[in-house]
Scaffold this motif. Sequence first.
Motif, PDB file in Angstrom:
ATOM      1  N   ASP A 220      89.245  15.169 -21.647  1.00  0.00           N
ATOM      2  CA  ASP A 220      90.347  15.937 -21.569  1.00  0.00           C
ATOM      3  C   ASP A 220      91.749  14.906 -21.037  1.00  0.00           C
ATOM      4  OD1 ASP A 220      92.266  17.739 -19.868  1.00  0.00           O
ATOM      5  OD2 ASP A 220      90.936  19.187 -20.421  1.00  0.00           O
ATOM      6  N   LEU A 221      92.922  15.246 -21.805  1.00  0.00           N
ATOM      7  CA  LEU A 221      93.961  14.643 -21.800  1.00  0.00           C
ATOM      8  C   LEU A 221      94.472  14.717 -20.462  1.00  0.00           C
ATOM      9  CD1 LEU A 221      97.061  15.883 -22.157  1.00  0.00           C
ATOM     10  CD2 LEU A 221      96.227  16.423 -24.378  1.00  0.00           C
ATOM     11  N   TRP A 222      94.272  15.904 -19.640  1.00  0.00           N
ATOM     12  CA  TRP A 222      95.071  16.139 -18.515  1.00  0.00           C
ATOM     13  C   TRP A 222      94.386  15.424 -17.469  1.00  0.00           C
ATOM     14  CZ3 TRP A 222      99.740  17.808 -19.273  1.00  0.00           C
ATOM     15  CH2 TRP A 222     100.093  18.797 -20.281  1.00  0.00           C
ATOM     16  N   ILE A 223      92.928  14.982 -17.692  1.00  0.00           N
ATOM     17  CA  ILE A 223      92.201  14.377 -16.477  1.00  0.00           C
ATOM     18  C   ILE A 223      92.667  12.869 -16.723  1.00  0.00           C
ATOM     19  CG2 ILE A 223      89.906  13.609 -15.708  1.00  0.00           C
ATOM     20  CD1 ILE A 223      90.813  16.697 -15.427  1.00  0.00           C
ATOM     21  N   ARG A 224      93.062  12.467 -17.982  1.00  0.00           N
ATOM     22  CA  ARG A 224      93.363  10.997 -18.315  1.00  0.00           C
ATOM     23  C   ARG A 224      94.835  10.992 -17.635  1.00  0.00           C
ATOM     24  NH1 ARG A 224      91.616  12.217 -23.305  1.00  0.00           N
ATOM     25  NH2 ARG A 224      93.352  11.877 -24.411  1.00  0.00           N
ATOM     26  N   ARG A 225      95.519  12.241 -17.879  1.00  0.00           N
ATOM     27  CA  ARG A 225      96.912  11.948 -17.056  1.00  0.00           C
ATOM     28  C   ARG A 225      96.924  11.514 -15.546  1.00  0.00           C
ATOM     29  NH1 ARG A 225     102.466  13.366 -18.174  1.00  0.00           N
ATOM     30  NH2 ARG A 225     103.661  14.607 -16.368  1.00  0.00           N
ATOM     31  N   ILE A 226      95.909  12.608 -15.160  1.00  0.00           N
ATOM     32  CA  ILE A 226      95.802  12.559 -13.450  1.00  0.00           C
ATOM     33  C   ILE A 226      95.419  11.156 -13.159  1.00  0.00           C
ATOM     34  CG2 ILE A 226      94.406  13.290 -11.596  1.00  0.00           C
ATOM     35  CD1 ILE A 226      94.636  16.032 -12.880  1.00  0.00           C
ATOM     36  N   ALA A 227      94.371  10.440 -13.945  1.00  0.00           N
ATOM     37  CA  ALA A 227      94.038   9.040 -13.808  1.00  0.00           C
ATOM     38  C   ALA A 227      95.317   8.021 -13.785  1.00  0.00           C
ATOM     39  CB  ALA A 227      92.971   8.458 -14.857  1.00  0.00           C
ATOM     40  N   MET A 228      96.216   8.154 -14.541  1.00  0.00           N
ATOM     41  CA  MET A 228      97.433   7.732 -14.886  1.00  0.00           C
ATOM     42  C   MET A 228      98.272   7.536 -13.669  1.00  0.00           C
ATOM     43  SD  MET A 228      98.496   4.947 -16.706  1.00  0.00           S
ATOM     44  CE  MET A 228      99.089   4.253 -15.271  1.00  0.00           C
ATOM     45  N   LEU A 229      98.168   8.640 -13.049  1.00  0.00           N
ATOM     46  CA  LEU A 229      99.337   9.272 -12.137  1.00  0.00           C
ATOM     47  C   LEU A 229      98.668   9.148 -10.419  1.00  0.00           C
ATOM     48  CD1 LEU A 229     100.891  12.254 -13.651  1.00  0.00           C
ATOM     49  CD2 LEU A 229     101.900   9.838 -13.705  1.00  0.00           C
ATOM     50  N   HIS A 230      97.364   8.840 -10.407  1.00  0.00           N
ATOM     51  CA  HIS A 230      97.020   9.086  -9.134  1.00  0.00           C
ATOM     52  C   HIS A 230      97.383   8.016  -7.881  1.00  0.00           C
ATOM     53  CE1 HIS A 230      94.351   5.614 -10.064  1.00  0.00           C
ATOM     54  NE2 HIS A 230      94.108   5.477  -8.979  1.00  0.00           N
ATOM     55  N   GLN A 231      98.221   7.040  -8.258  1.00  0.00           N
ATOM     56  CA  GLN A 231      98.727   6.321  -7.206  1.00  0.00           C
ATOM     57  C   GLN A 231     100.069   6.406  -7.191  1.00  0.00           C
ATOM     58  OE1 GLN A 231      96.918   2.038  -6.891  1.00  0.00           O
ATOM     59  NE2 GLN A 231      96.956   2.373  -9.194  1.00  0.00           N
ATOM     60  N   LEU A 232     100.582   7.304  -7.620  1.00  0.00           N
ATOM     61  CA  LEU A 232     102.060   7.824  -7.419  1.00  0.00           C
ATOM     62  C   LEU A 232     102.203   7.989  -5.819  1.00  0.00           C
ATOM     63  CD1 LEU A 232     103.102  10.515  -9.874  1.00  0.00           C
ATOM     64  CD2 LEU A 232     103.635   8.145  -9.981  1.00  0.00           C
ATOM     65  N   ARG A 233     103.198   7.326  -5.360  1.00  0.00           N
ATOM     66  CA  ARG A 233     103.762   7.360  -3.892  1.00  0.00           C
ATOM     67  C   ARG A 233     102.899   6.509  -2.974  1.00  0.00           C
ATOM     68  NH1 ARG A 233     103.497  12.744  -5.062  1.00  0.00           N
ATOM     69  NH2 ARG A 233     101.747  13.091  -3.585  1.00  0.00           N
ATOM     70  N   TRP A 234     102.266   5.593  -3.518  1.00  0.00           N
ATOM     71  CA  TRP A 234     101.192   4.693  -2.883  1.00  0.00           C
ATOM     72  C   TRP A 234     101.904   3.569  -2.144  1.00  0.00           C
ATOM     73  CZ3 TRP A 234      95.341   4.194  -4.433  1.00  0.00           C
ATOM     74  CH2 TRP A 234      94.973   5.415  -4.406  1.00  0.00           C
ATOM     75  N   LYS A 235     103.333   3.382  -2.944  1.00  0.00           N
ATOM     76  CA  LYS A 235     104.153   2.311  -2.673  1.00  0.00           C
ATOM     77  C   LYS A 235     103.632   0.917  -2.644  1.00  0.00           C
ATOM     78  CE  LYS A 235     106.903   5.458   0.104  1.00  0.00           C
ATOM     79  NZ  LYS A 235     107.640   5.907   1.278  1.00  0.00           N
TER      80      LYS A 235
END
Length: 230
Positions: A147-162
Motif C-alpha cells: 500500500d503506497l500510503w504505508i510506504r508514505r508513512i515509512a518515509m515520513l516517520h522521522q518528521l520533527r525528530w530533529k
Amino acid sequence: MENLPDICRQANLALLPLADPARAPAMKAYMKQRYDFLGIATPARRLALKPLLATLKTADADVLLTAAEQLWAMPEREFQYAAIDILAKFSRKLELDHVPAMLELAQQKSWWDTVDGLAGVIGDILYRWRHSREMEELVEAALIHPDLWIRRIAMLHQLRWKSDTDAARLFRFATTLAPESDFFIRKAIGWALRDYSWHQPQAVREFVDRMADKLSPLSRREALRAIQTS
C-alpha cells in the motif's frame, strides 16, 4: 442514531449543529470529491470536541483505538479527523504494538489528509522506541508494504525528530522509494529531506547531489527548498 456506538453519538451531538452545507462542497472538492464533509472548519471542530476528549482522559489505549475505529466508520470526513484528534491528544498512552492498528486505519478511506495525520501520531510513538529493534523491523516492513500510503508513512516517520533523526535510514528510505512514480511518494521524499535540512543542510544537499537524476524533480525541489531560501 440510537444504534451508533457511544463515542459516535457524542461526536454527532457535538458536530452536527455546526454543519455548514454551503461550505461542505468546497471541502469535498479540495479532496478531489473523494469524501463527504459536514462543512466544519478545523478550529470549530476541535473546540466542539473538547468535552468529548475530556471524557477520554482516563481511557486506556485499547479504548482510544476502538473510539478511533468507530469514528473512522462514520461517513463524513470530520469524524476521521476527530479520530486523529483523539489519537494525537493521547499519543503518550499508545505503544509500539498499537501502531499496526493505526496502519490499518491508514489503509481505509485513504488520502493524504488522514494518512499524514496518522503519520504524525505514529511518528511520535516510534520516536519513543527509536532505539529498539522492534521499531526498526516495523518501519522496514512499512517501507516495502504494497500500500503506497504505508510506504508514505515509512518515509515520513522521522518528521520533527530533529537531531535525533537517523540520517542513514532517512537517506536509505529515500533511495529505496526514489524510483516510484507516484506523486505522494515523491512528495514525501522531498518533505522528509527538507525537514532534516533545517538541522543538517549540508548533509541533505550532498545526498541530493549524490542522487543526481535518481530523485524526481519534485523530490529534489522539495528537499532543497529550505536550503535555497535560507
